[in-house]
Write an enzyme that holds these catalytic residues in place. Sequence first.
Site, PDB file in Angstrom:
ATOM      1  N   LYS B  81       0.771  -1.139  -0.045  1.00  0.00           N
ATOM      2  CA  LYS B  81      -0.014  -0.078  -0.021  1.00  0.00           C
ATOM      3  C   LYS B  81       0.870   1.246  -0.062  1.00  0.00           C
ATOM      4  CE  LYS B  81      -2.167  -1.311   3.575  1.00  0.00           C
ATOM      5  NZ  LYS B  81      -1.971  -2.605   3.680  1.00  0.00           N
ATOM      6  N   CYS B 170     -11.828   0.547  17.151  1.00  0.00           N
ATOM      7  CA  CYS B 170     -10.546  -0.156  17.040  1.00  0.00           C
ATOM      8  C   CYS B 170      -9.637  -0.276  18.372  1.00  0.00           C
ATOM      9  CB  CYS B 170      -9.924   0.037  15.598  1.00  0.00           C
ATOM     10  SG  CYS B 170      -9.310   1.760  15.716  1.00  0.00           S
ATOM     11  N   MET B 171      -9.694   1.007  18.897  1.00  0.00           N
ATOM     12  CA  MET B 171      -8.560   1.111  19.984  1.00  0.00           C
ATOM     13  C   MET B 171      -9.116   1.273  21.370  1.00  0.00           C
ATOM     14  SD  MET B 171      -5.878   0.546  18.308  1.00  0.00           S
ATOM     15  CE  MET B 171      -5.067   0.551  19.763  1.00  0.00           C
ATOM     16  N   MET B 355      -7.034  -5.814  16.600  1.00  0.00           N
ATOM     17  CA  MET B 355      -8.137  -5.755  16.521  1.00  0.00           C
ATOM     18  C   MET B 355      -8.847  -7.202  17.193  1.00  0.00           C
ATOM     19  SD  MET B 355      -9.150  -3.073  15.593  1.00  0.00           S
ATOM     20  CE  MET B 355      -7.438  -2.299  15.893  1.00  0.00           C
ATOM     21  N   GLY B 392      -4.227   0.376  14.633  1.00  0.00           N
ATOM     22  CA  GLY B 392      -4.684   0.220  13.217  1.00  0.00           C
ATOM     23  C   GLY B 392      -4.775   1.313  12.319  1.00  0.00           C
ATOM     24  N   GLN B 393      -4.903   2.618  12.874  1.00  0.00           N
ATOM     25  CA  GLN B 393      -4.904   3.766  12.126  1.00  0.00           C
ATOM     26  C   GLN B 393      -3.875   4.636  12.446  1.00  0.00           C
ATOM     27  OE1 GLN B 393      -9.105   5.527  11.604  1.00  0.00           O
ATOM     28  NE2 GLN B 393      -9.407   4.404  13.363  1.00  0.00           N
TER      29      GLN B 393
END
Lengths: 78, 770
Positions: B81, B170-171, B355, B392-393
């Site tokens: 990516k 997510c967190m 996650m 995740g971000q």
Amino acid sequence: MSRIGAILVRVREDAAEQVILRLGRMPGVEVVETHKHKLAVLIEGDSPKEQEKRHREIAGWPDVMEALMVFQSGEVEA
Amino acid sequence: MSLTRRQFIRNTAAAAAVAALYGSGTAAAVKALDGSLTWGKAPCRYCGTGCGVLVGVRNGKVEAVAGDPDCSVNKGLLCVKGYHLPAMLRGKDRLTHPMLRKGDSFQQISWDEALDLVARKYSQALQQHGPDSVAMYGSGQWTIPEGYAALKWFKGGLGSNNIDPNARLCMASAVVGLVSTFGADEPMGCYDDLDKADVYVLWGNNMSEMHPVLFSRILARKRKAAHVKIIDITTRRTPTSRYADTVMLMKPQGDLAIANGIARWLLVNDRVDHEFVESFCTFRAGKTNIGYGTEDHFKFKDKARPLSFREYRELLEPYTPEKVEELSGVPAAQLVALARLFGSSHMRIMSLWCMGMNQHVRGTWINNLVYAIHLLTGKIGIPGSTPFSLTGQPSACGTVREVGTLAHALPGGRVVANAQHRAEAEKIWKVEPGTINPVPGTHAMAMFRALDRGDIKVMWVQVTNPWITIPNLNRYREGKRKNRDSSFIVVSDIYPTPTTELADLVLPSAGWVEKEGVFGNSERRTQQWDKLADPPGEARPDVWQTVEVARRMGYKELFPWSQQLEKNLFEEYRLFTLGKGKDLAPYETYRKVPGLRWPVVDGKETPYRYVAPWDPYAAKGKRIDFYSAGKTDHRAVIWARPWEPPAEEPDSEYPFWLCTGRVLEHWHTGSMTQRVPQLHRAMPGSYCEIHRDDANRLGIVPGSSVKLTSRRGSIVLPVAIDKRGSAAPGLVFVPFFDENLPINELTLDAFCPLSKEPDYKKCAVKVERA
């Protein structure tokens, strides 16, 4: 026979001198040049195992942020 | 004079080291490859790893990227990516003008009209319905200045705490897990640990696809040392499993039993580091049978009670290896083997998760339990031995958790419910005492339920795509549709998405290096970048949009700066961090480096938190100092948390587990990566992964489609059997990146009562041939 390698050691900014002194006390280890908080270091060992052990020991020191192997020879006569 | 072979090799080795020392293979060397480009630096736009990227720009457009060799996170590597980042900005359908809904279509309007309209809508809602009627749904992809500006506008201006981000999805369990254990958020270890551990325990963590650059560091370590082991605890075989020495295939929710089983084994076999535990830990238990948050207006508050070591041991007693096998499906022998590794004094062990543990109806509990194992064994605060929660971000840590863009939070670890914290924030913001609302606002799931009920009248969504990612999607999508006339939704994004389709007003945003920004990654590393390219059309940074609306509402004094908005916002935010163990460096420092890990004190970053000599806040002469845990006398809490069943389990009508997740090529809902031709070609659409035996039994063959149905929705997907991953029997896996096949129409909006984070990893479905 021995084995020669070179590692690039990145140390905490305030700890370069201390690490250089400590490296100087290690057998088979030579600091060939320093630049800011990075050190170019030669490591020799009687065997690959011994050389790796020295590398691992240096990498594990608290003041060492990183110890990257940048060159590794085959076996050479001592 | 002739050289011996030995001298020659020594000279060659020395030359190689010196070349590395002075920059061969450094950022300078990469930039020199194409002198026609102007090069700058930035962290990658996508995940929480925080890879350093060199960005080559020509005529205001990003033309090239390279991994930054000077960034210690990725050392020059990027994932697939990352290598295709330039194309992410070049999609043909970039949003370029503000668009206002007129019936079923959109009409272009000016920025002035758009910003005035947003300001008017917020003012009207506040006036007519009060601060609970307005909301902002933000993102772990917000830059730090973006998140800080939004937080300040809402909490220091509007008097509303209804601001919450997609990072809740997510967190949040990681946050509550850390705060309840150590008294403060964010991990104590760092990526350096990845190069030093002997055992890597991956708790539901498909690192090979989700954090490939970090996983490559683990593999490099494994290649160098034959004794290094990877243990993969998982509900499905993933690409990560192929590299694992042991795959512990567990039933969903089995992790709670496994963690308790390890802790019990350590106690029964006296493999506890008693000196560490007695010096630095304390024991607690909380409420049990705590529900799943599926009902509207769900409220929960945990109540901790102290435990003695003996009481703690009694609570663990049920988790014999045999019982754990029954609850988790993991053979007792595998459990004992893993417990032995934790119990061996010479092994450095790193637990990693993301996650799989966080999106869990007992997400906080499983975080607590993994910390408990590391605390019991003293495998914490030692390079190579640490529990480590991955993100995740790209700025879930920096913006959401550190700035505090959560419904209950204020910057720098403060909370709205604490009068002293409110007073500190009001002082820095130069607003009247009492401005900040002391009542926490609605968390993400409650926010969408309030929208569904019609209680929220205005909501602004920035940098995220909730009408793909919210679980039980049909309910919340219909909620917006039925309240079309009474609610007003603003969406800022760089591309059209299913969320912009539902919006009343769409605002075109600048993306990634089309704006200046700062991210904070998983290892507390703060990374700055400058604006390097031009956004298309009239697209503008989200921070500019927020501040312009705030100014139009009369909050000019909150944002008094006429220039260098991002820098000024950051410098003000920085004041919240100083002296609190979260110290950030001055903005200009970050311009010069590929990031620094906080606390940054006297110009020095802190790789290992709570540990002297690295952490200047830690007491000298102590092995470790959990100084954030003031309420427990600097002791970390070892929590007793039981196994409890999930909110929904397979039954005769819906006999399969459904697990959702991501794939290597696409990031989140694919709104960026699906527009990169190479990534789209590699993974064009979603699929349903099913075990071969289940497929055979149901007459499902490769190349066919299946219909998945839950109590909430139905979807038809192409089938995948033994492809990239391999589902366990009785389980199907579906990725969520495909907006045309939105799997969240089937998922359940149950959440962890402590963290309010939904569980995307387990609900019940039936599988039929389509």
